[in-house]
Design an enzyme around this catalytic site. Structure first.
Site, PDB file in Angstrom:
ATOM      1  CG  HIS A 105      -2.337  -0.598   0.862  1.00 37.39           C
ATOM      2  ND1 HIS A 105      -2.373  -1.554  -0.224  1.00 37.39           N
ATOM      3  CD2 HIS A 105      -2.676  -1.495   2.140  1.00 37.39           C
ATOM      4  CE1 HIS A 105      -3.618  -2.734   0.441  1.00 37.39           C
ATOM      5  NE2 HIS A 105      -3.453  -2.210   1.051  1.00 37.39           N
ATOM      6  CG  HIS A 178      -7.979  -0.524   2.856  1.00 36.00           C
ATOM      7  ND1 HIS A 178      -8.681  -0.914   3.266  1.00 36.00           N
ATOM      8  CD2 HIS A 178      -6.980  -1.483   2.383  1.00 36.00           C
ATOM      9  CE1 HIS A 178      -8.233  -2.227   3.620  1.00 36.00           C
ATOM     10  NE2 HIS A 178      -6.925  -2.933   2.332  1.00 36.00           N
ATOM     11  CD  GLU A 313      -8.566  -3.072  -0.353  1.00 29.48           C
ATOM     12  OE1 GLU A 313      -7.470  -3.104  -0.560  1.00 29.48           O
ATOM     13  OE2 GLU A 313      -8.134  -4.330   0.111  1.00 29.48           O
TER      14      GLU A 313
END
Length: 348
Positions: A105, A178, A313
């Site tokens: 991420h 997210h 996502e």
């Protein structure tokens, strides 16, 4: 219509953080923060007409500091990069290893940690536009990059998320949001009874550290077959190796078709809330909040337990940079990146 701006705390370096609440012509209400370009609340009525918060989260800024991705804009690269390194134009780049030997991420100082600039646009379909400039070398990625993310509430109860980005050097870019959804409106209720449909016939095969092998495997007949509505709990405890390893779902699906299309739908039977997902991205990660830290407390002192949320996502496939056959994932100086993901809410 109305836009409300409130203080939402102060970062350790003294910068002020704000929360912006949008209320449009429809029934949705959204609150977002400039810290992490983060969605804090997403309110919608259930079958009984009573509004409920469909996201897990925290009452204060402190709950979001550190390694917390809830509601955040993820970047530069969502999901994982194997070995926390990659090569572009003959040059090797090394990233922080924040997920075993891999990068996750965007790294520990990714976009979820940044303080974004915000511009609010009022009206029947209010919108908030967040912008960020990430310098060359930040978190190990090449290129100066300018990013814009907008959240807009439509009169038809749709949350539109639009991503735009430009760079001055070839780089990687894989944005996603997210948010942790719980359509019941009760953050302590598990999502095992939520029905999910994902319009995907294939998913990316991965190793035990969730790095793709390069294979796209069929979902047909297995625990990842969500082509027809199925409760999340139906196969959550199957004997599938990866599901057991993860403690639930943490898989990238490859939705059928291309361009902007409907890829998924979730239905929570007790509240009656329905969420349809539309995107032009080629992948979507289903994550079911498998192993939260023990004693993790969210809003109003309520514990965030196992499987009390799910994430959808939208994204390019994980580790695209190491798989030449995977689509997208790069941002070039001569191009503007534009992508849209939408969540449409209703009841039945």
């Amino acid at each position: 219509m109305a836009v409300e701006i409130k203080d939402f705390g102060t970062l350790p370096d003294g910068r002020a953080v704000h929360a912006y609440t949008l209320r449009g012509k429809g029934k949705l209400e959204l609150t977002a923060s400039d810290y992490g370009c983060r969605i804090l609340h997403l309110m919608a009525p259930g079958r009984d007409g009573v509004p409920g918060d469909m996201l897990l989260g925290h009452n204060t800024l402190e709950g979001y500091l550190g390694k917390n991705f809830q509601g955040a804009m993820i970047g530069r690269v969502g999901n994982r990069i194997g070995g926390a390194s990659f090569s572009l134009e003959g040059k090797e780049y090394h990233l922080a290893k924040n997920d075993g030997e891999n990068s996750l991420h965007g790294g520990p100082g990714g976009f979820h940690q940044a303080l974004w600039q915000a511009e609010v646009k009022d009206g029947d379909e209010p919108e908030i536009v967040f912008t960020l400039e990430s310098p060359d070398g930040e978190e190990g990625f090449p290129g100066n990059i300018k990013v814009e993310v907008s959240y807009q509430l439509s009169a038809e109860d749709i949350l539109h998320i639009t991503y735009r980005a430009q760079t001055d050097k070839l780089t990687l870019f894989n944005p996603t949001n997210h948010s942790f959804f719980n359509l019941s409106g009760d953050p302590e209720k598990d999502v095992l009874g939520t029905y999910l449909t994902i319009n995907a016939t294939r998913y990316t095969a991965v190793s035990d550290d969730l790095i793709p092998t390069g294979e796209l495997l069929p979902v047909s007949g297995g625990p990842l077959d969500f082509r027809s509505p199925k409760k999340l709990g139906d196969d959550m405890f199957s004997q599938d190796h990866l599901i057991n390893l993860c403690g639930g779902f943490d898989h990238n699906f490859c939705p059928d078709g291309t361009g902007y299309r409907k890829i998924a739908e979730a239905y929570e039977p007790d509240s009656g809330r329905v969420m349809e997902v539309f995107t032009d991205m080629p992948g979507v990660q289903l994550y079911t909040f498998n192993r939260p830290d023990d004693g993790l407390i969210g809003r109003n002192g309520k514990q965030m337990g196992h499987h009390t949320a799910f994430c959808l996502e939208t994204q390019f496939y994980p580790d695209t940079v190491h798989h030449k056959d995977f689509p997208g994932g790069y941002l070039r100086p001569e191009e503007e990146f534009v992508s849209r993901t939408s969540y449409k809410f209703s009841v039945k």
